[in-house]
Motif scaffolding. Structure first.
Motif, PDB file in Angstrom:
ATOM      1  N   LYS A 269       0.844  -1.188   0.000  1.00 33.43           N
ATOM      2  CA  LYS A 269       0.000   0.000   0.000  1.00 33.43           C
ATOM      3  C   LYS A 269       0.883   1.242   0.000  1.00 33.43           C
ATOM      4  CE  LYS A 269      -3.587  -2.381   2.711  1.00 33.43           C
ATOM      5  NZ  LYS A 269      -4.561  -2.540   1.620  1.00 33.43           N
ATOM      6  N   ASP A 270       0.367   2.329  -0.514  1.00 39.98           N
ATOM      7  CA  ASP A 270       1.134   3.568  -0.598  1.00 39.98           C
ATOM      8  C   ASP A 270       1.071   4.396   0.681  1.00 39.98           C
ATOM      9  OD1 ASP A 270       1.870   3.041  -3.257  1.00 39.98           O
ATOM     10  OD2 ASP A 270       0.014   3.951  -4.010  1.00 39.98           O
ATOM     11  N   ALA A 271       0.072   4.120   1.509  1.00 39.89           N
ATOM     12  CA  ALA A 271      -0.125   4.936   2.709  1.00 39.89           C
ATOM     13  C   ALA A 271      -0.613   4.076   3.870  1.00 39.89           C
ATOM     14  CB  ALA A 271      -1.120   6.065   2.445  1.00 39.89           C
ATOM     15  N   CYS A 272      -0.376   4.574   5.075  1.00 39.32           N
ATOM     16  CA  CYS A 272      -0.875   3.915   6.264  1.00 39.32           C
ATOM     17  C   CYS A 272      -1.697   4.921   7.056  1.00 39.32           C
ATOM     18  CB  CYS A 272       0.280   3.382   7.115  1.00 39.32           C
ATOM     19  SG  CYS A 272       1.344   4.667   7.819  1.00 39.32           S
ATOM     20  N   PHE A 273      -2.314   4.488   8.146  1.00 48.94           N
ATOM     21  CA  PHE A 273      -3.154   5.408   8.920  1.00 48.94           C
ATOM     22  C   PHE A 273      -2.735   5.561  10.374  1.00 48.94           C
ATOM     23  CE2 PHE A 273      -5.276   1.389   7.896  1.00 48.94           C
ATOM     24  CZ  PHE A 273      -5.415   0.799   9.148  1.00 48.94           C
ATOM     25  N   TYR A 274      -1.623   4.924  10.768  1.00 50.99           N
ATOM     26  CA  TYR A 274      -1.043   5.163  12.093  1.00 50.99           C
ATOM     27  C   TYR A 274       0.351   5.733  11.908  1.00 50.99           C
ATOM     28  CZ  TYR A 274      -4.542   1.839  13.988  1.00 50.99           C
ATOM     29  OH  TYR A 274      -5.686   1.182  14.334  1.00 50.99           O
TER      30      TYR A 274
END
Length: 212
Positions: free
Chosen positions: A202-207
């Protein structure tokens, strides 16, 4: 499981963070999730969604087996202490490598304990886990959680079939719940952080890193 090489730390750092500011919450002892009590390096907190997924993972284990939480969130002081311990451990085992091939020695250290500020444990989505069998004993995974080298890699040719099957049991329970494994450490699983995103492609994370 299949043999997977660890991604360079530089690649993991490229992951974009879209922080959700999800809170850290306490991990409770349950019938299927057990905390390693009185462990200096257990701060029994994770981000709320990651914490909830522990119950899902534990329920993925065979009947009678329990998920043992060894470490979870790590504040900066804890990561600094663990990093110094790893430096001392590898310096003692490889003194000539440290003196004559310092960059290689430093890379070895960083492969098994991230420098302070770079550990996914500081994001609140990572946990180090083991398994307890129906008799209350830890399942044989082949090494302790303080080791390093090929034998601690999740999949390798140095462990027995029983140990490999035990690691597979843990791996399947955790990954089916949504965690990803760090392939150089059979015990380390992440959710929502940069490591999780990198190994999930994935290109991004959320933590992102938590500053307390």
């Amino acid at each position: 499981m299949q043999i997977t090489k660890g991604l360079p730390l530089e690649e993991i750092k490229k992951i974009k963070v879209n922080e959700t500011n999800e809170p850290l919450v306490e991990i409770e002892n349950t019938e299927r999730v057990v905390l390693l009590e009185d462990h200096r390096y257990l701060d029994a907190r994770l981000r709320k969604s990651a914490k909830n997924l522990l119950s899902v993972a534990a329920n993925n284990l065979p009947t009678g087996y329990k998920l043992l939480i060894v470490t979870a969130y790590r504040p900066v002081w804890m990561q600094k202490e663990l990093y110094r311990r790893r430096e001392k451990q590898i310096a003692k085992a490889h003194p000539f490598l440290m003196i004559f091939q310092y960059p290689k020695w430093r890379k070895l250290v960083n492969s098994y304990t991230a420098p302070p500020g770079g550990s996914s444990h500081q994001y609140g989505g990572a946990t180090d886990v083991a398994v307890i069998d129906p008799q209350g004993k830890r399942v044989d995974m082949g090494t302790s959680l303080t080791g390093y080298g090929v034998m601690v890699h999740t999949e390798n040719d140095l462990i027995t079939n029983e140990q490999r099957n035990n690691r597979k049991m843990l791996y399947e329970a955790m990954t089916k719940a949504g965690f990803v494994n760090y392939p150089l450490e059979w015990w380390h699983y992440s959710y929502g952080d940069r490591m999780w995103a990198a190994y999930s492609r994935k290109d991004a994370c959320f933590y992102g890193p938590i500053d307390e």
